[in-house]
Design a protein around this motif. Structure first.
Motif, PDB file in Angstrom:
ATOM      1  N   GLU A   1     -25.411  30.116  -8.578  1.00 51.90           N
ATOM      2  CA  GLU A   1     -24.603  31.156  -9.224  1.00 51.90           C
ATOM      3  C   GLU A   1     -23.516  31.641  -8.272  1.00 51.90           C
ATOM      4  O   GLU A   1     -22.358  31.832  -8.671  1.00 51.90           O
ATOM      5  CB  GLU A   1     -25.482  32.328  -9.667  1.00 51.90           C
ATOM      6  N   PHE A   2     -23.926  31.815  -6.994  1.00 53.78           N
ATOM      7  CA  PHE A   2     -22.952  32.247  -5.990  1.00 53.78           C
ATOM      8  C   PHE A   2     -21.856  31.185  -5.841  1.00 53.78           C
ATOM      9  O   PHE A   2     -20.656  31.510  -5.810  1.00 53.78           O
ATOM     10  CB  PHE A   2     -23.643  32.493  -4.648  1.00 53.78           C
ATOM     11  N   ASP A   3     -22.205  29.915  -5.765  1.00 54.63           N
ATOM     12  CA  ASP A   3     -21.235  28.825  -5.635  1.00 54.63           C
ATOM     13  C   ASP A   3     -20.322  28.762  -6.858  1.00 54.63           C
ATOM     14  O   ASP A   3     -19.109  28.559  -6.732  1.00 54.63           O
ATOM     15  CB  ASP A   3     -21.955  27.481  -5.448  1.00 54.63           C
ATOM     16  N   GLU A   4     -20.907  28.954  -8.039  1.00 53.71           N
ATOM     17  CA  GLU A   4     -20.109  28.935  -9.271  1.00 53.71           C
ATOM     18  C   GLU A   4     -19.128  30.099  -9.293  1.00 53.71           C
ATOM     19  O   GLU A   4     -17.963  29.950  -9.689  1.00 53.71           O
ATOM     20  CB  GLU A   4     -21.011  28.975 -10.500  1.00 53.71           C
ATOM     21  N   MET A   5     -19.606  31.272  -8.881  1.00 50.76           N
ATOM     22  CA  MET A   5     -18.744  32.439  -8.850  1.00 50.76           C
ATOM     23  C   MET A   5     -17.624  32.225  -7.819  1.00 50.76           C
ATOM     24  O   MET A   5     -16.460  32.530  -8.076  1.00 50.76           O
ATOM     25  CB  MET A   5     -19.539  33.706  -8.507  1.00 50.76           C
ATOM     26  N   GLU A   6     -18.006  31.677  -6.672  1.00 47.34           N
ATOM     27  CA  GLU A   6     -17.011  31.417  -5.640  1.00 47.34           C
ATOM     28  C   GLU A   6     -15.988  30.387  -6.131  1.00 47.34           C
ATOM     29  O   GLU A   6     -14.776  30.535  -5.916  1.00 47.34           O
ATOM     30  CB  GLU A   6     -17.715  30.904  -4.378  1.00 47.34           C
ATOM     31  N   ALA A   7     -16.421  29.363  -6.832  1.00 47.14           N
ATOM     32  CA  ALA A   7     -15.526  28.339  -7.390  1.00 47.14           C
ATOM     33  C   ALA A   7     -14.608  28.962  -8.437  1.00 47.14           C
ATOM     34  O   ALA A   7     -13.413  28.649  -8.503  1.00 47.14           O
ATOM     35  CB  ALA A   7     -16.339  27.203  -7.979  1.00 47.14           C
ATOM     36  N   ALA A   8     -15.163  29.848  -9.252  1.00 46.70           N
ATOM     37  CA  ALA A   8     -14.369  30.523 -10.276  1.00 46.70           C
ATOM     38  C   ALA A   8     -13.297  31.402  -9.620  1.00 46.70           C
ATOM     39  O   ALA A   8     -12.150  31.460 -10.086  1.00 46.70           O
ATOM     40  CB  ALA A   8     -15.263  31.349 -11.179  1.00 46.70           C
ATOM     41  N   GLN A   9     -13.675  32.089  -8.538  1.00 49.10           N
ATOM     42  CA  GLN A   9     -12.703  32.929  -7.829  1.00 49.10           C
ATOM     43  C   GLN A   9     -11.594  32.069  -7.225  1.00 49.10           C
ATOM     44  O   GLN A   9     -10.425  32.445  -7.268  1.00 49.10           O
ATOM     45  CB  GLN A   9     -13.400  33.756  -6.753  1.00 49.10           C
ATOM     46  N   ARG A  10     -11.985  30.919  -6.643  1.00 48.73           N
ATOM     47  CA  ARG A  10     -10.971  30.029  -6.065  1.00 48.73           C
ATOM     48  C   ARG A  10     -10.035  29.503  -7.167  1.00 48.73           C
ATOM     49  O   ARG A  10      -8.826  29.430  -6.993  1.00 48.73           O
ATOM     50  CB  ARG A  10     -11.639  28.860  -5.332  1.00 48.73           C
ATOM     51  N   ALA A  11     -10.610  29.153  -8.309  1.00 44.59           N
ATOM     52  CA  ALA A  11      -9.807  28.660  -9.432  1.00 44.59           C
ATOM     53  C   ALA A  11      -8.877  29.761  -9.924  1.00 44.59           C
ATOM     54  O   ALA A  11      -7.708  29.517 -10.220  1.00 44.59           O
ATOM     55  CB  ALA A  11     -10.708  28.168 -10.556  1.00 44.59           C
TER      56      ALA A  11
END
Length: 108
Positions: free
Chosen positions: A6-16
């Protein structure tokens, strides 16, 4: 592991999201530059148009001046012709008077 994902997905979403924001800002900056370039080119075109109009006015004025000089030369030529004609007429009159004097015998 679930929270890590979830943290990685959130971080990926923030980067996107940050990448999307950067692209949006880049497009906005380019649009502003394009608008400024268009305004600059429009200004140059307006300046060129003014120059063309000024040159047209100057050419028109030169044409008027040429026409005025042409008319003045024509008037001067006509006056000279009139003077020449008057001089020829005067010469004819003088010759006629002289011929008449010679034709008439002097009185005793």
């Amino acid at each position: 592991e679930e929270s890590r994902r979830e943290f990685d997905e959130m971080e990926a979403a923030q980067r996107a999201s940050a990448a999307d924001q950067a692209r949006i800002e880049s497009v906005a900056v380019q649009a502003i530059r394009d608008q400024q370039q268009d305004e600059y080119e429009a200004s140059l075109a307006a300046d060129r148009q003014k120059d063309v109009e000024k040159e047209a006015e100057a050419e028109k004025a030169r044409g008027v001046e040429r026409e005025a000089r042409k008319k003045a030369r024509e008037e001067e030529r006509k006056k000279q012709q009139e003077k020449d004609q008057a001089a020829r007429s005067q010469t004819k009159v003088e010759k006629a008077v002289e011929a008449a004097r010679r034709a008439v015998p002097p009185e005793p």
